[in-house]
Design a protein around this motif. Structure first.
Motif, short mmCIF file in Angstrom:
data_model
loop_
_atom_site.label_atom_id
_atom_site.label_comp_id
_atom_site.label_asym_id
_atom_site.label_seq_id
_atom_site.Cartn_x
_atom_site.Cartn_y
_atom_site.Cartn_z
N TYR A 50 23.56 103.78 13.00
CA TYR A 50 24.11 102.41 14.00
C TYR A 50 25.79 102.43 14.07
CZ TYR A 50 19.14 102.03 13.69
OH TYR A 50 17.86 102.28 13.81
N ARG A 51 26.17 101.76 15.10
CA ARG A 51 27.36 101.71 15.47
C ARG A 51 27.61 100.29 15.88
NH1 ARG A 51 25.55 104.29 19.91
NH2 ARG A 51 26.11 103.51 21.56
N PRO A 52 28.85 99.73 15.72
CA PRO A 52 28.88 98.29 16.27
C PRO A 52 29.22 97.84 17.64
CG PRO A 52 31.04 99.04 15.13
CD PRO A 52 30.04 99.85 15.08
N THR A 53 29.66 98.90 18.50
CA THR A 53 29.90 98.76 19.94
C THR A 53 29.32 99.69 20.75
OG1 THR A 53 32.03 99.60 19.91
CG2 THR A 53 31.83 97.25 19.65
N GLU A 54 29.00 99.38 22.03
CA GLU A 54 28.67 100.39 23.02
C GLU A 54 29.62 101.75 22.82
OE1 GLU A 54 26.08 102.21 25.33
OE2 GLU A 54 25.62 100.05 24.46
N ASP A 55 30.95 101.32 22.92
CA ASP A 55 31.80 102.38 23.01
C ASP A 55 32.78 101.87 22.16
OD1 ASP A 55 33.05 105.10 23.65
OD2 ASP A 55 33.51 104.58 25.48
#
Length: 128
Positions: A50-55
């Protein structure tokens, strides 16, 4: 639970909002306009990471660094430059005092629009 080391504050294996590496940002109103959440797909993995922002700058180089990435940079500078650890509040205070510069850099990077190659971790292992 699997986590990347703490210098990688923008990638995690959990979607638990209480333990994910950027959990402090999720309910902090100072960062509500940055779209910080838990998005699946990061570090070349399509699922389970998982990542914290869409981009972010770490993905397409068409926008600025998100807040967890800025905190990782700030922490590394303080660790290497001043030989000390930082707190979340110390970073948030620094970040808010420099918000206009962050927005300028974000607009500038939008104009560059040159994609990066995919990220690679060199000599790093995943903490278990």
């Amino acid at each position: 639970m699997h986590h990347f080391d703490t210098s990688s504050q923008n990638v995690d294996f959990t979607q638990d909002e209480n333990t994910i590496l950027w959990s402090s940002f999720l309910n902090d109103s100072r960062y509500s306009s940055e779209g910080i959440g838990i998005y699946e797909g990061a570090c070349t993995y399509m699922s389970g990471v998982y990542r914290p922002t869409e981009d972010s700058m770490m993905n397409t180089n068409t926008c600025g660094f998100n807040a967890p990435s800025r905190k990782a940079i700030y922490d590394m500078v303080m660790r290497r430059g001043e030989n000390r650890e930082t707190t979340y509040e110390e970073f948030a205070d620094f970040d808010s005092r420099n918000a206009s510069q962050v927005q300028t850099l974000t607009r500038t990077s939008n104009a560059i629009s040159r994609p990066f190659t995919r990220p690679h971790f060199v000599h790093k292992s995943i903490n278990k």
